[in-house]
Design a protein around this motif. Structure first.
Motif, short mmCIF file in Angstrom:
data_model
loop_
_atom_site.label_atom_id
_atom_site.label_comp_id
_atom_site.label_asym_id
_atom_site.label_seq_id
_atom_site.Cartn_x
_atom_site.Cartn_y
_atom_site.Cartn_z
N ASP A 1 1.11 -1.68 -0.30
CA ASP A 1 -0.11 0.06 0.05
C ASP A 1 0.76 1.10 -0.19
OD1 ASP A 1 -2.17 -1.22 -0.19
OD2 ASP A 1 -2.66 -1.24 2.64
N GLY B 1 2.86 1.77 -3.56
CA GLY B 1 1.32 2.11 -3.84
C GLY B 1 1.11 3.69 -4.33
N GLY C 1 -8.53 -6.62 -19.28
CA GLY C 1 -7.79 -5.24 -18.94
C GLY C 1 -7.25 -5.13 -18.06
N ASP C 2 -7.04 -6.01 -16.55
CA ASP C 2 -6.20 -5.55 -15.24
C ASP C 2 -5.94 -7.11 -15.66
OD1 ASP C 2 -5.49 -5.91 -12.87
OD2 ASP C 2 -7.48 -4.88 -12.41
N ILE C 3 -4.38 -6.53 -14.97
CA ILE C 3 -3.12 -8.09 -15.06
C ILE C 3 -2.92 -8.27 -13.34
CG2 ILE C 3 -2.04 -8.07 -16.65
CD1 ILE C 3 0.31 -6.62 -15.44
N HIS C 4 -3.22 -7.23 -12.41
CA HIS C 4 -3.61 -7.43 -11.13
C HIS C 4 -3.77 -8.89 -10.37
CE1 HIS C 4 -3.15 -2.96 -11.30
NE2 HIS C 4 -2.42 -2.82 -10.28
N ASP C 5 -2.96 -9.78 -9.56
CA ASP C 5 -3.45 -10.95 -9.44
C ASP C 5 -3.14 -10.89 -7.60
OD1 ASP C 5 -1.06 -12.99 -10.42
OD2 ASP C 5 -0.70 -11.18 -9.45
N GLY D 1 -4.34 -9.83 -4.95
CA GLY D 1 -5.50 -9.98 -3.86
C GLY D 1 -6.68 -10.55 -4.43
N SER E 1 -12.49 -9.48 -10.35
CA SER E 1 -12.03 -8.85 -9.03
C SER E 1 -11.02 -7.76 -10.56
CB SER E 1 -10.64 -9.60 -8.75
OG SER E 1 -9.82 -8.31 -8.25
N LEU F 1 -8.62 -3.21 -9.76
CA LEU F 1 -7.86 -2.22 -9.57
C LEU F 1 -7.73 -1.58 -10.12
CD1 LEU F 1 -5.01 -4.23 -7.34
CD2 LEU F 1 -7.73 -4.60 -6.46
N THR G 1 -9.17 1.39 -12.41
CA THR G 1 -10.98 1.90 -13.10
C THR G 1 -11.52 1.90 -14.36
OG1 THR G 1 -9.62 3.58 -11.27
CG2 THR G 1 -11.51 4.75 -11.67
N GLY H 1 -17.02 -7.69 -2.36
CA GLY H 1 -16.65 -7.85 -0.91
C GLY H 1 -15.56 -7.12 -0.63
N ASP I 1 -13.22 -7.21 1.31
CA ASP I 1 -11.41 -7.84 1.49
C ASP I 1 -12.18 -9.22 1.45
OD1 ASP I 1 -12.67 -8.98 4.19
OD2 ASP I 1 -11.72 -6.84 5.07
#
Ligand code: B1M
Length: 226
Positions: A52, A55, A106-110, A112, A154, A156, A158, A203, A205
């Motif tokens: 965090d 980030g 479009g999102d590769i955050h994995d 979380g 999921s 992260l 926008t 959710g 968390d």
């Protein structure tokens, strides 16, 4: 010598992410597990605190993508060990239901999403994690193939948020929506947004995802008081 699990331990864990210290991170995670740390605490109070901060610095232009990526790699190594330990708790239980989970196109955050998958599994859900950058057809096909009770999406970011609505619209078009619960999550996802796109729950968390999914699927279990 066994280490003590206290605030100092969690701070050290956070620092390994901030400083990009992979070996130290893995060592601290393993030492912590040996000393009895709750693996979800190690993620949330330790590693997540570090990422965090990274980030925030990235958002503020203090650090750049290479530093962010390095910190993310350390975080991923640490969470991979902890996720496995979290999952072990649920491996012998009867399944409460099957959920497909993935990060939208479009999102590769994995990181979380994988923590949420591990915690759901630890709480008795049969979880099929289909990964990152998942398009509409892949979500739909996975629900059909596994005859899932719920779908978890999921993000992260926008920018691709509306992909969640597109998946829900397709579920409606093919008559799947009434049979499958939809839960969405990730930092830009609000209750208002979830309502607007017609999701059943958001959710906030990993524990909240378990709570919301239990409610949707009618699972009653004793809850820890706050
Ligand atoms: Co990126 N990134 N990133 N990033 N990254 C954010 C999200 C950002 C907020 C950073 C910032 O600017 N301050 C920003 C998004 C801005 C926005 O859209 N509003 C951002 C950006 C801009 C980007 C890029 C576009 C950067 C670039 O290329 N210029 C790029 C994206 C490329 C793409 O996806 N197409 C990018 C890339 C990356 C890395 C690859 C370097 C790395 C990800 C590595 C990986 O996942 N393998 C990364 C990271 C690490 C972050 C931050 C720092 C940390 C994310 C994380 O892992 N958190 C993040 C800033 C931040 O969130 N503080 C940021 C820890 C994790 C445990 O928490 O993921 O929130 P989280 O998950 C939580 C809850 O959200 C919830 O439960 C989880 C556990 O508690 N939850 C759910 C999540 N999904 C859920 C689903 C549910 C229920 C709950 O039900 C289904």
């Amino acid at each position: 010598m066994s280490i003590e699990i206290n605030e100092e331990y969690f701070e050290k864990l956070a620092l390994t992410v901030i400083d990009g210290e992979e070996e130290e991170c893995i060592k601290l995670v393993n030492d912590g597990l040996e000393a009895g740390v709750d693996p979800l605490d190690a993620v949330e109070k330790g590693l997540a605190r570090g990422i965090d901060k990274v980030g925030e610095d990235f958002g503020a232009g203090i650090i750049f993508l290479p530093e962010l990526a390095m910190a993310a790699d350390v975080m991923k190594q640490g969470t991979a060990i902890l996720d496995e330990r979290i999952k072990e708790v649920g491996s012998t239980r009867l399944s409460h239901g099957k959920i497909i989970i993935g990060t939208i196109k479009g999102d590769i955050h994995d990181i979380g999403k994988s923590v949420v998958a591990a915690v759901l599994q630890a709480n008795g859900y049969d979880v099929v994690d289909i990964g990152i950058d998942i398009d509409i057809d892949t979500f739909i096909d996975a629900v059909k193939e596994h005859d899932a009770d719920a779908l978890g999406m999921s993000t992260l970011l926008t920018l691709p948020l509306m992909e969640m609505e597109n998946v829900i619209k397709r579920m409606q078009e093919i008559g799947m929506r009434d049979k499958v619960k939809v839960i969405v999550g990730g930092c830009p996802v609000t209750q208002e947004f979830a309502d607007e796109i017609g999701a059943d729950a958001v959710g906030f968390d990993a524990q909240d995802a378990v709570f919301k999914l239990d409610r949707l699927l009618g699972i009653n279990r004793p809850r820890k008081s706050a």
